[in-house]
Motif scaffolding. Structure first.
Motif, mmCIF file in Angstrom:
data_model
loop_
_atom_site.group_PDB
_atom_site.id
_atom_site.type_symbol
_atom_site.label_atom_id
_atom_site.label_comp_id
_atom_site.label_asym_id
_atom_site.label_seq_id
_atom_site.Cartn_x
_atom_site.Cartn_y
_atom_site.Cartn_z
ATOM 1 N N UNK A 129 -56.735 83.986 -13.881
ATOM 2 C CA UNK A 129 -57.224 83.982 -12.463
ATOM 3 C C UNK A 129 -58.702 84.076 -12.282
ATOM 4 N N UNK A 130 -59.380 84.487 -13.558
ATOM 5 C CA UNK A 130 -60.908 84.344 -13.441
ATOM 6 C C UNK A 130 -61.407 82.980 -14.232
ATOM 7 N N UNK A 131 -61.255 82.060 -13.410
ATOM 8 C CA UNK A 131 -61.887 80.793 -13.878
ATOM 9 C C UNK A 131 -63.221 80.388 -13.829
ATOM 10 N N UNK A 132 -63.754 79.976 -14.877
ATOM 11 C CA UNK A 132 -65.069 79.210 -14.780
ATOM 12 C C UNK A 132 -65.166 78.323 -13.803
ATOM 13 N N UNK A 133 -66.324 77.756 -13.550
ATOM 14 C CA UNK A 133 -66.500 76.549 -12.628
ATOM 15 C C UNK A 133 -66.158 75.275 -13.351
ATOM 16 N N UNK A 134 -66.607 75.090 -14.568
ATOM 17 C CA UNK A 134 -66.270 74.035 -15.285
ATOM 18 C C UNK A 134 -65.433 74.303 -16.742
ATOM 19 N N UNK A 135 -64.459 73.714 -17.113
ATOM 20 C CA UNK A 135 -63.481 73.918 -18.130
ATOM 21 C C UNK A 135 -63.534 72.625 -19.133
ATOM 22 N N UNK A 136 -63.886 72.695 -20.283
ATOM 23 C CA UNK A 136 -63.557 71.787 -21.390
ATOM 24 C C UNK A 136 -62.504 72.268 -22.065
ATOM 25 N N UNK A 137 -61.525 71.099 -22.280
ATOM 26 C CA UNK A 137 -60.086 71.772 -22.906
ATOM 27 C C UNK A 137 -59.167 70.540 -22.962
ATOM 28 N N UNK A 138 -58.426 70.444 -24.131
ATOM 29 C CA UNK A 138 -57.345 69.432 -24.296
ATOM 30 C C UNK A 138 -55.815 69.980 -23.472
ATOM 31 N N UNK A 139 -56.171 69.564 -22.193
ATOM 32 C CA UNK A 139 -54.935 70.035 -21.547
ATOM 33 C C UNK A 139 -53.654 69.127 -21.919
ATOM 34 N N UNK A 140 -53.919 67.829 -22.097
ATOM 35 C CA UNK A 140 -52.872 67.016 -22.518
ATOM 36 C C UNK A 140 -51.842 67.570 -23.843
ATOM 37 N N UNK A 141 -52.690 68.323 -24.822
ATOM 38 C CA UNK A 141 -52.102 68.544 -25.837
ATOM 39 C C UNK A 141 -51.601 70.033 -25.651
#
Length: 551
Positions: free
Chosen positions: A120-132
């Motif tokens: 619930x403590x999300x940063x403003x921007x996230x770099x991640x491979x959501x699809x995988x």
């Protein structure tokens, strides 16, 4: 500058020994213009802030940039020398050029990232491979309230350079959207067909030459070569791969064409979804592998050995054939044994039924690959964040993320960027990948269009360039599953079914190859797949393919 934060301490128990580099997306950039209709973005190396057709423009540095929180996984390429992405020469240069201050939130691996997403403590921007790594991919992350969904109008206004890239080719625009029509984030885009391959079979071609053998193309020729390596070169383990390497060979269709099977993986044939490991032809592939195992040509410990053992065997002459990536495997082995007399490696063609045939499949990526950089729903100013990430698709951003900083990591020669000795022959002995990681993102991925000139310099050896060419000679494009999105309502069911099916499949592959289960039980194996729900998986994927084609 603000002090930088880290999520690492809270997830230390989940630290992975090796981080997948493909998850590093950082703030990267480029103005690249796709060639219309090709499905591949072609770099134009245009100037930062260029006017685009609809009048959008972002000028850098942004006057009121300010600071924001940026979540990403650490990269093993630099984390032994730096604590944070913004400490890299690349990060410092990015902050200076864009006018933004990155307050980094680093995690160790995908498990830690998923904990962060659930916190619930999300940063403003996230770099991640959501699809995988996130069940349901980007569409589900939007539905779960994690990713800020962007409309076409939002992107046109706030990220015009990114819009220019994704709107210039219909296939790329499809790949960055959800079924609902949202643009889910800023994508890593492969800018040339050459960048979509890079994995295949590797053999001691010096041995082949000594034995008077042509480099193998067919399954029979490959078998003959392995026999010769064992009997005439004394190779104790002619073909050295572990279960993961073997799975790659099967899923990427590198050894399946001789048996009239496209791939073990899920693929499309004239828009109809098929699952390779449930096809009758897969039995012949397993029979061939069992033959190699039974005759001592395939490593008897393939189910348990690690990558270090494979490397040792290939470097010492205990083995003469394996597989791997053009850079991290083939390049590393060539560099390690560069002073060993008469040591030579070659990437060989994906196997076919008849010499001269074109393999049906091979390692091949879609235009949009790897992780994304997404604005989170916690961000209070998504418009400003979009302007920051847009830098990755400007001309200056393109040069920064593909080649680094001019005068340090590269120099311009005859109008082209050329890496300096700081990269290619680092004074402290860093590998090329480690040196690159301090100055650019093309070694991994990020929000920009990757340039083929980066790769051609990264692959220093002629054998690597030749392998890249040979491995790319296949028809995978005709069968490759597009970058589909599984319907959010079906994603849980799909993930559960697929996990159980693939676990069973992998167990049976080992048993069939080692002869622990006779292949006359293959029909029982396929019947079990049906009872476990493989037809339902095929149906779900077919629905997703149909939806993708209709975008």
């Amino acid at each position: 500058m603000k002090s930088k934060s880290s999520f690492r301490n809270g997830v230390s128990l989940l630290t992975a020994s090796v981080l997948a580099l493909s998850l590093l997306s950082g703030c990267s950039g480029k103005t690249a213009q796709p060639a219309a209709g090709t499905g591949t973005a072609q770099s134009s190396r245009e100037v930062s802030g260029q006017e685009v057709s609809f009048g959008g423009k972002v000028t850098y540095p942004v006057a009121d940039g300010g600071s924001f929180t940026y979540g990403m996984t650490l990269s093993t390429a630099w984390s032994d020398r730096f604590d944070s992405f913004d400490q890299l020469p690349l990060g410092k240069e990015l902050e200076k050029r864009t006018g933004f201050d990155m307050d980094m939130v680093h995690v160790e691996n995908k498990q830690a990232m998923n904990l962060l997403l659930a916190s619930g403590e999300l940063p403003d921007v996230i770099s991640y491979n959501f699809q995988l790594n996130y069940t349901g991919g980007e569409a589900k992350a939007i539905q779960d309230g994690l990713i800020y969904p962007m409309s076409e109008e939002f992107v046109q206004k706030n990220a015009p350079d990114y819009w220019k890239v994704i709107s210039s080719d219909p296939e790329i625009l499809k790949q960055v959207k959800t079924p609902e029509g949202d643009i889910y984030g800023f994508a890593f885009i492969l800018g040339d067909e050459l960048l979509k391959g890079g994995y295949g079979l590797i053999v001691r071609d010096d041995w082949c030459g000594e034995l008077g053998l042509e480099l193998p193309e067919t399954a029979d020729e490959y078998y003959t070569m392995l026999k010769a390596f064992k009997e005439k070169k004394g190779a104790a383990i002619p073909l050295c791969v572990n279960v993961d390497f073997l799975k790659d060979l099967l899923e990427r269709g590198i050894i399946t064409s001789p048996f009239d099977l496209v791939t073990m993986d899920i693929y499309v044939d004239q828009d109809r979804v098929k699952i390779g490991y449930a096809q009758p032809e897969f039995k012949a592939v397993l029979e061939w592998l069992h033959k190699l195992y039974a005759e001592g040509l395939l490593d008897p410990n393939f189910a348990t050995i690690d990558k270090e053992t494979i490397t040792a065997n290939m470097l010492t002459g205990k083995s003469g054939a394996s597989s791997g990536a053009c850079g991290s495997i083939l390049g590393t082995w060539l560099t390690t044994n560069k002073d060993v007399a008469n040591y030579s490696l070659a990437g060989t063609k994906n196997l076919v039924a008849k010499r001269g045939d074109t393999p049906m499949y091979g390692h091949y990526n879609t235009d949009v690959a790897g992780g994304i950089t997404a604005i989170s729903t916690a961000c209070k100013d998504p418009e400003k964040m979009a302007r920051f990430i847009n830098y990755g698709y400007t001309g200056e951003g393109h040069m920064l993320y593909n080649f680094g900083i001019e005068g340090k990591s590269y120099e311009m020669k005859n109008g082209a960027p050329v890496f300096t000795d700081l990269i290619l022959n680092h004074p402290d002995g860093l590998t090329v990948q480690q040196a690159l990681s301090e100055y650019e993102l093309a070694y991994g991925n990020g929000p920009f269009v990757q340039d083929k000139d980066y790769l051609l310099q990264y692959y220093k050896e002629d054998a690597q360039k030749k392998a890249l060419e040979v491995w790319g000679q296949n028809n995978a494009k005709n069968y490759k599953l597009p970058r589909i999105t599984i319907n959010a309502e079906e994603s849980g069911e799909y993930s559960s079914l697929l996990s159980e099916l693939e676990t069973y499949r992998d167990e049976m592959i080992i048993k069939f190859i080692r002869g622990e289960e006779y292949l006359d039980k293959y029909d029982t194996y396929t019947e079990n797949l049906k009872s476990m729900g493989i037809d339902r998986v095929q149906e779900i994927v077919q629905n997703a393919v149909d939806e993708y084609r209709s975008r």
